[in-house]
Design an enzyme around this catalytic site. Structure first.
Site, PDB file in Angstrom:
ATOM      1  N   CYS A 205       1.684   1.343  -4.054  1.00  0.00           N
ATOM      2  CA  CYS A 205       2.766   1.364  -5.036  1.00  0.00           C
ATOM      3  C   CYS A 205       2.203   1.103  -6.438  1.00  0.00           C
ATOM      4  CB  CYS A 205       3.873   0.390  -4.648  1.00  0.00           C
ATOM      5  SG  CYS A 205       5.426   0.657  -5.557  1.00  0.00           S
TER       6      CYS A 205
ATOM      7  N   HIS B 103       5.271   2.295   0.499  1.00  0.00           N
ATOM      8  CA  HIS B 103       4.885   0.998   1.064  1.00  0.00           C
ATOM      9  C   HIS B 103       4.614   1.145   2.560  1.00  0.00           C
ATOM     10  CE1 HIS B 103       5.723  -1.740  -2.331  1.00  0.00           C
ATOM     11  NE2 HIS B 103       6.632  -0.830  -2.672  1.00  0.00           N
TER      12      HIS B 103
ATOM     13  N   GLU C  43       3.416  -1.022   4.552  1.00  0.00           N
ATOM     14  CA  GLU C  43       3.773  -2.265   5.250  1.00  0.00           C
ATOM     15  C   GLU C  43       5.271  -2.333   5.546  1.00  0.00           C
ATOM     16  OE1 GLU C  43       4.613  -3.204   0.986  1.00  0.00           O
ATOM     17  OE2 GLU C  43       3.165  -1.984   2.095  1.00  0.00           O
TER      18      GLU C  43
END
Length: 200
Positions: free
Chosen positions: A80, A182, A184
């Site tokens: 990001c 993202h 994650e």
């Protein structure tokens, strides 16, 4: 060991938890010596480009990271805002210089859709042999939260996505990797991507 850079702007803990789940050794740090000792560098990030650049300089991390990536060819992944820092600069804070690993500038969305761009979008994988997207199918969904992006002309692009128009959603150049989304927060495909980086 992956050194996850803690510069006060981001989701370092979420990334660390993902690597713990994968059984890949990682550490959250803001110590230049730890960055030098690690095998790979990961820069997460949520926030403003200029603030991020300032924070990295204040922690004496900016030049350390640049040296490790350029001179020691250490793999780096920017997530990001971390990906945006790989660029030369950003329209968000024009007077601040990024790492310049990727020859591009971050552009603000110029669309009639809601900004920031928040939500799930499918990506178009441009290189079948991409090490970062190994085993990840084309058109897989990833989670985005951002207002700035690399444009579609970025020569190092490895995936594209459409939100009002096409833009670059990831980059690869030798040991340098960046993803605008993202991983994650992107469930199984995100974990696969983090695992691929960890196994480089």
């Amino acid at each position: 060991m992956i050194t996850i850079i803690d510069y006060g702007m981001g989701n370092a803990t979420s990334v660390k938890k993902a690597y713990d789940f994968l059984g890949i050794k990682s550490v959250i740090t803001n110590a230049p010596q730890m960055v030098k000792e690690g095998d790979k560098i990961l820069i997460p990030g949520v926030g403003a480009f200029g603030d991020a650049v300032d924070a990295l300089h204040e922690l004496n991390l900016f030049e350390t990271i640049k040296d490790e990536v350029i001179n020691r060819k250490k793999p780096i992944l920017g997530i990001c805002l971390g990906m945006q820092l790989l660029a030369k600069s950003s329209q968000e804070t024009k007077e601040k210089e990024g790492f310049g690993f990727i020859d591009t500038v971050c552009h603000k969305f110029d669309i009639d859709l809601k900004v920031p761009h928040v939500g799930w979008n499918s990506i178009k994988i441009l290189h079948a042999n991409s090490p970062l997207f190994h085993t990840i199918p084309d058109d897989s969904d990833f989670y985005f939260v951002h207002s700035y992006h690399f444009d579609s002309k970025t020569k190092e692009k490895s995936t594209m996505v459409n939100y009002g128009y096409d833009f670059t959603s990831s980059v690869e150049s030798d040991n340098i990797f960046g993803v605008q989304f993202h991983p994650e927060k992107s469930q199984k495909h995100g974990l696969a991507l983090l695992k691929n980086f960890g196994n480089l």
